[in-house]
Design a protein around this motif. Structure first.
Motif, short mmCIF file in Angstrom:
data_model
loop_
_atom_site.label_atom_id
_atom_site.label_comp_id
_atom_site.label_asym_id
_atom_site.label_seq_id
_atom_site.Cartn_x
_atom_site.Cartn_y
_atom_site.Cartn_z
N ALA A 145 0.86 -1.19 0.00
CA ALA A 145 0.00 0.00 0.00
C ALA A 145 0.89 1.24 0.00
O ALA A 145 2.02 1.21 0.50
N GLY A 146 0.37 2.31 -0.54
CA GLY A 146 1.09 3.57 -0.44
C GLY A 146 1.07 4.05 1.00
O GLY A 146 0.23 3.65 1.80
N ARG A 147 2.01 4.91 1.33
CA ARG A 147 2.03 5.45 2.69
C ARG A 147 2.68 6.82 2.67
O ARG A 147 3.49 7.12 1.81
N GLU A 148 2.26 7.61 3.63
CA GLU A 148 2.89 8.92 3.81
C GLU A 148 2.85 9.27 5.28
O GLU A 148 1.98 8.83 6.02
N MET A 149 3.83 10.04 5.69
CA MET A 149 3.88 10.53 7.06
C MET A 149 3.34 11.95 7.06
O MET A 149 3.60 12.73 6.14
N THR A 150 2.57 12.26 8.09
CA THR A 150 2.07 13.61 8.27
C THR A 150 2.00 13.88 9.76
O THR A 150 2.09 12.96 10.57
#
Length: 129
Positions: free
Chosen positions: A67-72
């Motif tokens: 899955a795609g992922r991003e930190m925020t």
């Protein structure tokens, strides 16, 4: 095996884990499993043979879906907290704080780890999903 695990991660292993098993003659043993990109297979194999007592390695190719992922960072009543957002087809489907962040907030606020994790997860879902 902990040393070998650290070294495997250092050369690019995606994951490393140990599984207790029962070997022949009822001896206890451990299976060392490693997910490693194809271009790191030889290096990982040589490391395992050099740094563990094993005499052989079994190799299986596996498919992997990621899955795609991003930190925020989200704002909470306990302050800012970094969270990881899971993306499918570019859309957020879940969000959860990183355990290191939860520990930091728990230490700073004096709240239990589980309480911080639950509260931040709920807030992340409200803000991001």
């Amino acid at each position: 095996l902990g040393y070998a695990q650290e070294r495997l991660f250092a050369i690019g292993a995606l994951d490393v884990w140990n599984t207790p098993i029962q070997m022949k003659k009822n001896r206890p043993g451990t299976v060392l499993s490693v997910l490693v990109p194809k271009d790191k297979e030889r290096e990982a194999s040589e490391l395992i043979l050099r740094e563990t007592p094993t005499l052989g390695i079994r190799i299986r190719n596996v498919d992997r879906y990621v899955a795609g992922r991003e930190m925020t960072t989200i704002q909470t009543d306990m302050g800012p907290v970094a969270v990881k957002v899971k993306l499918l087809d570019g859309r957020p489907v879940s969000a959860a704080p990183e355990p290191d962040e939860v520990g930091r907030v728990a230490r700073e606020t004096g709240r239990p780890f589980q309480e911080v994790y639950q509260r931040v997860t709920e807030e992340a879902r409200r803000q991001l999903l």
